[in-house]
Design a protein around this motif. Structure first.
Motif, PDB file in Angstrom:
ATOM      1  N   LEU A   1     -13.675  35.350   3.184  1.00  0.00           N
ATOM      2  CA  LEU A   1     -14.809  35.273   2.477  1.00  0.00           C
ATOM      3  C   LEU A   1     -15.288  36.581   1.889  1.00  0.00           C
ATOM      4  N   ALA A   2     -15.345  37.708   2.797  1.00  0.00           N
ATOM      5  CA  ALA A   2     -15.620  38.996   2.592  1.00  0.00           C
ATOM      6  C   ALA A   2     -14.826  39.618   1.390  1.00  0.00           C
TER       7      ALA A   2
ATOM      8  N   ASN B   1     -13.551  37.805  -1.046  1.00  0.00           N
ATOM      9  CA  ASN B   1     -13.877  37.016  -2.397  1.00  0.00           C
ATOM     10  C   ASN B   1     -15.228  36.928  -2.472  1.00  0.00           C
ATOM     11  N   ASP B   2     -16.087  37.352  -1.979  1.00  0.00           N
ATOM     12  CA  ASP B   2     -17.529  37.207  -2.418  1.00  0.00           C
ATOM     13  C   ASP B   2     -18.129  38.698  -2.547  1.00  0.00           C
ATOM     14  N   GLY B   3     -17.518  39.624  -2.593  1.00  0.00           N
ATOM     15  CA  GLY B   3     -17.697  40.855  -3.041  1.00  0.00           C
ATOM     16  C   GLY B   3     -18.157  41.961  -1.965  1.00  0.00           C
ATOM     17  N   THR B   4     -18.025  41.313  -0.746  1.00  0.00           N
ATOM     18  CA  THR B   4     -18.696  42.114   0.336  1.00  0.00           C
ATOM     19  C   THR B   4     -17.898  43.144   0.633  1.00  0.00           C
TER      20      THR B   4
END
Length: 275
Positions: free
Chosen positions: A258-259, A261-264
């Motif tokens: 998730l990190a 792919n979500d910009g984190t």
């Protein structure tokens, strides 16, 4: 005080005795030696304790840096560690280590996870799990800019009279040991000051990860990263996890997916690119 994360490996004899004595020991077919019991996964113990112990070297910018004046850790993976801890309702506690001691510290339960630009190697994979990789990298040289054209290939570098500087205990030293035969190898114990040795003329070139050469040339205008997009090797960076804890590994993999792919991750990396 937080419960300790222990690995248990019962021998066949001990298991037989425990069962004969009426114990409630249940063996799982194919269970790995060292696998923690399902009710002792770090996924649960970290949330219960409110603390995620993170081994990191503090000497590998932009991923991990220990400020000797303040004792504070900073870096992309330091920020990522704090984000992982927060996702578990915990806080990150950073455990200083060295590249030579990193794997031993993780497997001896000094920490729950190792982060900070850790390269994926088969030796490490024999003793611990890796998360999914978050960066593709490889070994590349860095030298004084006026000398950059002299050190574009391994053959250029591995010549009598060339001083190759290296930090001990990690993949840089392994690469040098395997590939440098004629040049002089200078072993420098402090990776936070090693690039100043090249600037000062006490060494000529260092072979390290391309990501580090890119960052170090921004800190030292005298130095130039040499072909970091065309490195000598292929490597990946990932987070190092205790072997056998499938639940924790699955969680870290999902969090990292998730990190990425979500910009984190890109957000933390951008902060260091601008430093």
């Amino acid at each position: 005080m937080r419960p300790l994360h222990r690995r248990t490996a019962l021998s066949a004899l001990a298991l037989t005795l425990a069962t004969a004595a009426g114990g409630a020991v249940v063996a799982t077919a194919g269970e790995r030696p060292g696998r923690p019991p399902a009710d002792r996964t770090l996924l649960d113990t970290v949330r219960a304790s409110g603390e995620l112990r993170v081994c990191t070297t503090g000497d590998y910018r932009p991923f991990t840096h220990l400020d000797p004046a303040t004792g504070e850790f900073t870096g992309i993976d330091v920020d990522m560690a704090a984000d992982l801890a927060e996702s578990l309702g915990a806080e990150a506690e950073f455990v200083p280590t060295t590249w030579a001691e990193l794997l031993d510290d993780l497997t001896s339960d000094a920490c729950d996870i190792a982060m900070g630009g850790v390269s994926v190697t088969l030796d490490r994979a024999q003793e611990a799990y890796f998360s999914v990789p978050y960066l593709v990298d490889g070994k590349a040289p860095i030298a004084r800019c006026e000398d950059a054209d002299r050190y574009r290939t391994l053959e250029d570098i591995d010549q009598p009279g060339v001083r190759v500087i290296v930090n001990p205990g990690g993949t840089n030293e392994r690469f040098v040991n395997e590939n440098i035969e004629r040049a002089t190898v200078v072993r420098h114990p402090d990776n936070t000051t090693i690039f100043e040795e090249i600037v000062a003329g006490r060494a000529d070139v260092m072979i390290t990860d391309g990501s580090e050469t890119r960052y170090q040339e921004t800190l030292h205008p005298e130095l130039c990263a040499i072909a970091p997009d065309d490195p000598f090797t292929f490597a990946e960076k990932a987070y190092l996890l205790p072997r056998g804890d499938e639940e924790f590994r699955a969680y870290v993999d999902q969090w990292l997916h998730l990190a990425l792919n979500d910009g984190t991750y890109d957000g933390y990396a951008a902060e260091w690119q601008n430093n």
